[in-house]
Design a protein around this motif. Structure first.
Motif, PDB file in Angstrom:
ATOM      1  N   ASP A  43       0.818  -1.223   0.000  1.00 32.12           N
ATOM      2  CA  ASP A  43       0.000   0.000   0.000  1.00 32.12           C
ATOM      3  C   ASP A  43       0.852   1.274   0.000  1.00 32.12           C
ATOM      4  O   ASP A  43       0.313   2.379  -0.137  1.00 32.12           O
ATOM      5  N   GLY A  44       2.156   1.129   0.210  1.00 33.62           N
ATOM      6  CA  GLY A  44       3.050   2.280   0.198  1.00 33.62           C
ATOM      7  C   GLY A  44       3.184   3.008   1.516  1.00 33.62           C
ATOM      8  O   GLY A  44       3.680   4.128   1.559  1.00 33.62           O
ATOM      9  N   ASN A  45       2.748   2.397   2.610  1.00 33.89           N
ATOM     10  CA  ASN A  45       2.887   3.062   3.909  1.00 33.89           C
ATOM     11  C   ASN A  45       3.692   2.227   4.904  1.00 33.89           C
ATOM     12  O   ASN A  45       3.546   2.372   6.113  1.00 33.89           O
ATOM     13  N   ILE A  51       0.151   5.067  14.939  1.00 31.64           N
ATOM     14  CA  ILE A  51      -0.475   6.028  15.842  1.00 31.64           C
ATOM     15  C   ILE A  51      -0.286   7.456  15.336  1.00 31.64           C
ATOM     16  O   ILE A  51      -1.243   8.193  15.161  1.00 31.64           O
ATOM     17  N   SER A  52       0.972   7.834  15.062  1.00 33.14           N
ATOM     18  CA  SER A  52       1.267   9.223  14.697  1.00 33.14           C
ATOM     19  C   SER A  52       1.398   9.464  13.200  1.00 33.14           C
ATOM     20  O   SER A  52       1.300  10.598  12.749  1.00 33.14           O
ATOM     21  N   GLY A  53       1.658   8.410  12.441  1.00 31.65           N
ATOM     22  CA  GLY A  53       1.877   8.576  11.012  1.00 31.65           C
ATOM     23  C   GLY A  53       3.313   8.928  10.656  1.00 31.65           C
ATOM     24  O   GLY A  53       3.679   8.980   9.494  1.00 31.65           O
ATOM     25  N   GLU A  54       4.136   9.181  11.685  1.00 29.72           N
ATOM     26  CA  GLU A  54       5.549   9.488  11.452  1.00 29.72           C
ATOM     27  C   GLU A  54       6.277   8.215  11.038  1.00 29.72           C
ATOM     28  O   GLU A  54       5.849   7.106  11.358  1.00 29.72           O
ATOM     29  N   PHE A  55       7.401   8.401  10.346  1.00 33.08           N
ATOM     30  CA  PHE A  55       8.177   7.241   9.942  1.00 33.08           C
ATOM     31  C   PHE A  55       9.005   6.721  11.107  1.00 33.08           C
ATOM     32  O   PHE A  55       9.582   7.484  11.862  1.00 33.08           O
ATOM     33  N   LEU A  56       9.039   5.405  11.236  1.00 29.47           N
ATOM     34  CA  LEU A  56       9.823   4.733  12.264  1.00 29.47           C
ATOM     35  C   LEU A  56      11.286   4.730  11.832  1.00 29.47           C
ATOM     36  O   LEU A  56      11.580   4.753  10.632  1.00 29.47           O
ATOM     37  N   PRO A  57      12.215   4.678  12.788  1.00 26.80           N
ATOM     38  CA  PRO A  57      13.641   4.655  12.443  1.00 26.80           C
ATOM     39  C   PRO A  57      13.979   3.457  11.548  1.00 26.80           C
ATOM     40  O   PRO A  57      13.597   2.322  11.836  1.00 26.80           O
ATOM     41  N   GLU A  58      14.691   3.734  10.475  1.00 28.24           N
ATOM     42  CA  GLU A  58      15.029   2.696   9.505  1.00 28.24           C
ATOM     43  C   GLU A  58      15.854   1.575  10.132  1.00 28.24           C
ATOM     44  O   GLU A  58      15.636   0.403   9.832  1.00 28.24           O
ATOM     45  N   ASP A  59      16.782   1.933  11.026  1.00 24.57           N
ATOM     46  CA  ASP A  59      17.596   0.916  11.695  1.00 24.57           C
ATOM     47  C   ASP A  59      16.715  -0.076  12.444  1.00 24.57           C
ATOM     48  O   ASP A  59      16.960  -1.277  12.431  1.00 24.57           O
ATOM     49  N   MET A  63      15.722  -4.297  11.813  1.00 24.53           N
ATOM     50  CA  MET A  63      15.778  -5.356  12.822  1.00 24.53           C
ATOM     51  C   MET A  63      14.418  -6.014  13.021  1.00 24.53           C
ATOM     52  O   MET A  63      14.328  -7.225  13.187  1.00 24.53           O
ATOM     53  N   ILE A  64      13.355  -5.190  13.039  1.00 27.47           N
ATOM     54  CA  ILE A  64      12.005  -5.677  13.335  1.00 27.47           C
ATOM     55  C   ILE A  64      11.040  -5.086  12.307  1.00 27.47           C
ATOM     56  O   ILE A  64      10.379  -4.081  12.568  1.00 27.47           O
ATOM     57  N   PRO A  65      10.943  -5.690  11.125  1.00 24.52           N
ATOM     58  CA  PRO A  65      10.108  -5.115  10.073  1.00 24.52           C
ATOM     59  C   PRO A  65       8.604  -5.152  10.353  1.00 24.52           C
ATOM     60  O   PRO A  65       7.833  -4.514   9.640  1.00 24.52           O
ATOM     61  N   THR A  66       8.190  -5.856  11.391  1.00 25.44           N
ATOM     62  CA  THR A  66       6.766  -5.924  11.731  1.00 25.44           C
ATOM     63  C   THR A  66       6.363  -4.890  12.785  1.00 25.44           C
ATOM     64  O   THR A  66       5.226  -4.886  13.241  1.00 25.44           O
ATOM     65  N   LEU A  67       7.294  -4.002  13.140  1.00 25.14           N
ATOM     66  CA  LEU A  67       7.028  -2.974  14.138  1.00 25.14           C
ATOM     67  C   LEU A  67       5.869  -2.089  13.687  1.00 25.14           C
ATOM     68  O   LEU A  67       5.803  -1.686  12.530  1.00 25.14           O
ATOM     69  N   LYS A  68       4.953  -1.798  14.596  1.00 26.45           N
ATOM     70  CA  LYS A  68       3.739  -1.065  14.232  1.00 26.45           C
ATOM     71  C   LYS A  68       3.757   0.401  14.633  1.00 26.45           C
ATOM     72  O   LYS A  68       3.138   1.226  13.977  1.00 26.45           O
TER      73      LYS A  68
END
Length: 87
Positions: A43-45, A51-59, A63-68
């Protein structure tokens, strides 16, 4: 690609289990999270905090690609023996 491979491995493991045990529910939850992460990617997101719509840290996503969410990343320290430093 790694998520899709893990998905296949978990589906194979669940399919070949003789009976349910404590690991079954963990695998089912992990599969649900993997499917959600794959859908976000399509979906491109992928990588946005739910919760906030901000991007999570790439690092951390590496490590945890399923982080929400960012909150989930803050909760990780209670499970880790070492402090997780985010850039």
């Amino acid at each position: 690609m790694e998520l899709r491979q893990t998905k296949e491995e978990i589906e194979f493991s669940l399919k070949n289990k003789q009976k349910k045990n404590w690991l079954t529910s963990i695998l089912e939850e992990e599969l649900k999270d993997i499917n959600a992460a794959i859908q976000k990617f399509e979906d491109g997101n992928f990588g946005q905090c739910e919760i906030s719509g901000e991007f999570l840290p790439e690092d951390l996503l590496n490590m945890i690609p399923t982080l929400k969410s960012i909150k989930d990343s803050e909760d990780l320290e209670s499970y880790c023996k070492k402090t997780i430093y985010l850039r």
